[in-house]
Design an enzyme around this catalytic site. Structure first.
Site, PDB file in Angstrom:
ATOM      1  N   GLY A 161      32.579  39.258  49.770  1.00 47.03           N
ATOM      2  CA  GLY A 161      31.660  38.520  50.677  1.00 47.03           C
ATOM      3  C   GLY A 161      31.462  37.117  50.014  1.00 47.03           C
ATOM      4  O   GLY A 161      32.266  36.709  49.233  1.00 47.03           O
TER       5      GLY A 161
ATOM      6  N   LEU B  22      31.435  34.460  51.688  1.00 51.53           N
ATOM      7  CA  LEU B  22      32.766  33.877  52.027  1.00 51.53           C
ATOM      8  C   LEU B  22      32.938  32.344  52.137  1.00 51.53           C
ATOM      9  O   LEU B  22      31.807  31.744  52.372  1.00 51.53           O
ATOM     10  CB  LEU B  22      33.180  34.363  53.559  1.00 51.53           C
ATOM     11  CG  LEU B  22      33.281  35.597  53.723  1.00 51.53           C
ATOM     12  CD1 LEU B  22      33.538  36.282  55.270  1.00 51.53           C
ATOM     13  CD2 LEU B  22      33.955  36.505  52.657  1.00 51.53           C
ATOM     14  N   HIS B  23      34.050  31.841  51.831  1.00 48.76           N
ATOM     15  CA  HIS B  23      34.313  30.317  51.633  1.00 48.76           C
ATOM     16  C   HIS B  23      35.734  30.257  52.325  1.00 48.76           C
ATOM     17  O   HIS B  23      36.205  30.911  52.721  1.00 48.76           O
ATOM     18  CB  HIS B  23      34.262  29.855  50.174  1.00 48.76           C
ATOM     19  CG  HIS B  23      35.083  30.761  49.077  1.00 48.76           C
ATOM     20  ND1 HIS B  23      36.298  30.628  49.268  1.00 48.76           N
ATOM     21  CD2 HIS B  23      34.660  31.542  48.132  1.00 48.76           C
ATOM     22  CE1 HIS B  23      37.040  31.267  48.353  1.00 48.76           C
ATOM     23  NE2 HIS B  23      36.094  31.823  47.432  1.00 48.76           N
TER      24      HIS B  23
ATOM     25  N   GLY C 143      38.589  29.570  51.121  1.00 46.51           N
ATOM     26  CA  GLY C 143      39.602  30.253  50.595  1.00 46.51           C
ATOM     27  C   GLY C 143      39.694  31.597  51.499  1.00 46.51           C
ATOM     28  O   GLY C 143      40.909  32.176  51.731  1.00 46.51           O
ATOM     29  N   HIS C 144      38.535  32.293  51.576  1.00 43.02           N
ATOM     30  CA  HIS C 144      38.577  33.596  52.202  1.00 43.02           C
ATOM     31  C   HIS C 144      39.136  33.383  53.636  1.00 43.02           C
ATOM     32  O   HIS C 144      40.277  34.150  54.343  1.00 43.02           O
ATOM     33  CB  HIS C 144      37.337  34.267  52.147  1.00 43.02           C
ATOM     34  CG  HIS C 144      36.777  34.866  50.980  1.00 43.02           C
ATOM     35  ND1 HIS C 144      35.705  34.145  50.449  1.00 43.02           N
ATOM     36  CD2 HIS C 144      37.140  35.768  50.159  1.00 43.02           C
ATOM     37  CE1 HIS C 144      35.092  34.721  49.340  1.00 43.02           C
ATOM     38  NE2 HIS C 144      36.072  35.434  48.873  1.00 43.02           N
TER      39      HIS C 144
ATOM     40  N   GLN D 253      34.052  46.929  39.149  1.00 38.22           N
ATOM     41  CA  GLN D 253      35.003  45.834  38.446  1.00 38.22           C
ATOM     42  C   GLN D 253      34.355  44.728  37.777  1.00 38.22           C
ATOM     43  O   GLN D 253      34.544  43.813  37.221  1.00 38.22           O
ATOM     44  CB  GLN D 253      35.865  45.027  39.475  1.00 38.22           C
ATOM     45  CG  GLN D 253      35.211  44.160  40.637  1.00 38.22           C
ATOM     46  CD  GLN D 253      36.103  43.735  41.511  1.00 38.22           C
ATOM     47  OE1 GLN D 253      36.518  44.469  42.446  1.00 38.22           O
ATOM     48  NE2 GLN D 253      36.357  42.372  41.702  1.00 38.22           N
TER      49      GLN D 253
ATOM     50  N   ASP E 239      43.401  33.928  42.012  1.00 38.90           N
ATOM     51  CA  ASP E 239      43.100  35.341  41.295  1.00 38.90           C
ATOM     52  C   ASP E 239      44.649  35.690  41.185  1.00 38.90           C
ATOM     53  O   ASP E 239      44.977  36.904  41.298  1.00 38.90           O
ATOM     54  CB  ASP E 239      42.377  36.022  41.922  1.00 38.90           C
ATOM     55  CG  ASP E 239      40.916  35.737  42.193  1.00 38.90           C
ATOM     56  OD1 ASP E 239      40.112  35.668  41.382  1.00 38.90           O
ATOM     57  OD2 ASP E 239      40.686  35.374  43.350  1.00 38.90           O
TER      58      ASP E 239
HETATM   59  O1  PAF Z   1      39.030  39.084  44.799  1.00 39.32           O
HETATM   60  C1  PAF Z   1      38.252  39.961  45.043  1.00 39.32           C
HETATM   61  O2  PAF Z   1      37.316  39.357  45.632  1.00 39.32           O
HETATM   62  C2  PAF Z   1      38.022  41.065  44.605  1.00 39.32           C
HETATM   63  O3  PAF Z   1      38.622  41.428  43.314  1.00 39.32           O
HETATM   64  C3  PAF Z   1      38.611  42.204  45.851  1.00 39.32           C
HETATM   65  C4  PAF Z   1      40.266  41.988  45.804  1.00 39.32           C
HETATM   66  C5  PAF Z   1      37.974  42.102  47.175  1.00 39.32           C
HETATM   67  C6  PAF Z   1      38.353  43.899  45.315  1.00 39.32           C
HETATM   68  O4  PAF Z   1      36.849  43.967  45.066  1.00 39.32           O
END
Ligand code: PAF
Length: 291
Positions: free
Chosen positions: A31, A33-34, A36-37, A61, A150
């Site tokens: 979420g 979101l920018h 990039g997403h 994570q 990433d």
């Molecule tokens: O890159 C991310 O935003 C997160 O690491 C992902 C891939 C959605 C997993 O939680």
């Protein structure tokens, strides 16, 4: 576009798209979101018949003391953006949907996760691969879209998908940047005005390093020096790591081998950890001489 929170609803919805040959694209996100997403969603929209986006701030994570609690969340805004990009379905589960009581299976990719970000964020990639594995099993996408910002995550997830035959193609998409070069990240919102002013030095430094490699410098200390010098211009930036690695194995390599490498870095701007990377491409003369 529909927003669903439960696995049953998700399966009901995606099951109804089951006409043979229908391709399903998946964009996993946390979420906030920018652009990039959005670029991932746009690519999925072009390449697939249906597009599912997950919005889930994955607790496994985040390490102790990291930003799980304050990670930006705004599902309503995210849904508005996704609707206008033509996503078909948003899956925004509660933690208990992904990790029901008794959940005790984790996916860990050995080797690739020990260095770079993995060295300072123990357990981070274990959380990423576990949630991605669960989401891939629930959604069963033909293609899944990940950003190159990433980079280690991309390589690790690709390895997992191949090793476990998860049956989704991992599509790598270029990093999207602010006009001043700063890589888009939900964590950029943590930066103070002064940190934000200095943060583009990261991309500038990486670009200078890439230029040195392109011009034929094979001395990695010198190439890295271009980056370090640039970043040190900002008094608030401190480098956590800077490594030139093989883009598929993430092993350290020398530029004199004549093959393209990836230069990856994590830099603290105050307390905010920013990551970025660039391809190091030696000049054609060097590449040919090594063939
Ligand atoms: O890159 C991310 O935003 C997160 O690491 C992902 C891939 C959605 C997993 O939680």
């Amino acid at each position: 576009m529909r927003l669903v929170r439960l696995e049953e609803e998700l399966r009901e919805e995606t099951g109804a798209w089951g006409a043979p040959g229908t391709t399903l694209g998946f964009v996993p996100t946390m979420g906030a979101l920018h652009r990039g997403h959005i670029s991932l969603v746009q690519r999925a929209r072009v390449e697939c018949d249906r597009v599912v986006v997950s919005v889930f701030v994955n607790p496994t994570q985040f390490g102790p003391g990291e930003d799980l609690q304050r990670y930006p969340r705004n599902l309503e805004r995210d849904c508005g953006l996704l609707e206008s990009e033509g996503a078909d379905l948003v899956f925004a589960p509660e933690p208990g949907t992904i990790y029901p009581e008794g959940f005790s299976t984790f996916v860990e990719v050995a080797g690739l996760t020990s260095g770079l970000c993995g060295a300072s964020r123990p357990g981070h990639f274990r959380g990423v691969t576990t949630v991605c594995c669960v989401l891939f099993r629930m959604i069963e996408p033909d293609r899944s879209y990940f950003g190159e910002k990433d980079f280690q995550q991309l390589v690790v997830v690709r390895r997992m998908v191949s090793d476990l035959r998860l049956g989704t193609e991992i599509v790598a998409c270029p990093t999207v940047r602010e006009p001043d070069g700063l890589a888009m990240s939900s964590r950029n919102s943590y930066l103070s005005p002064e940190e934000r002013r200095q943060a583009p030095l990261i991309h500038r430094g990486l670009s200078r390093a890439a230029e040195a490699a392109r011009e034929g410098c094979t001395d990695l200390d010198e190439v890295k020096g271009c980056f370090m010098e640039t970043v040190s211009e900002g008094g608030l930036l401190s480098v956590s790591y800077l490594e030139a690695v093989d883009p598929s194995t993430l092993e350290s390599r020398s530029l004199s081998e004549g093959r393209p490498l990836r230069l990856l870095t994590a830099v603290y701007a105050g307390k905010t950890r920013l990551i970025d990377n660039v391809e190091l491409v030696p000049p054609a003369s060097l590449r040919r001489s090594r063939c």
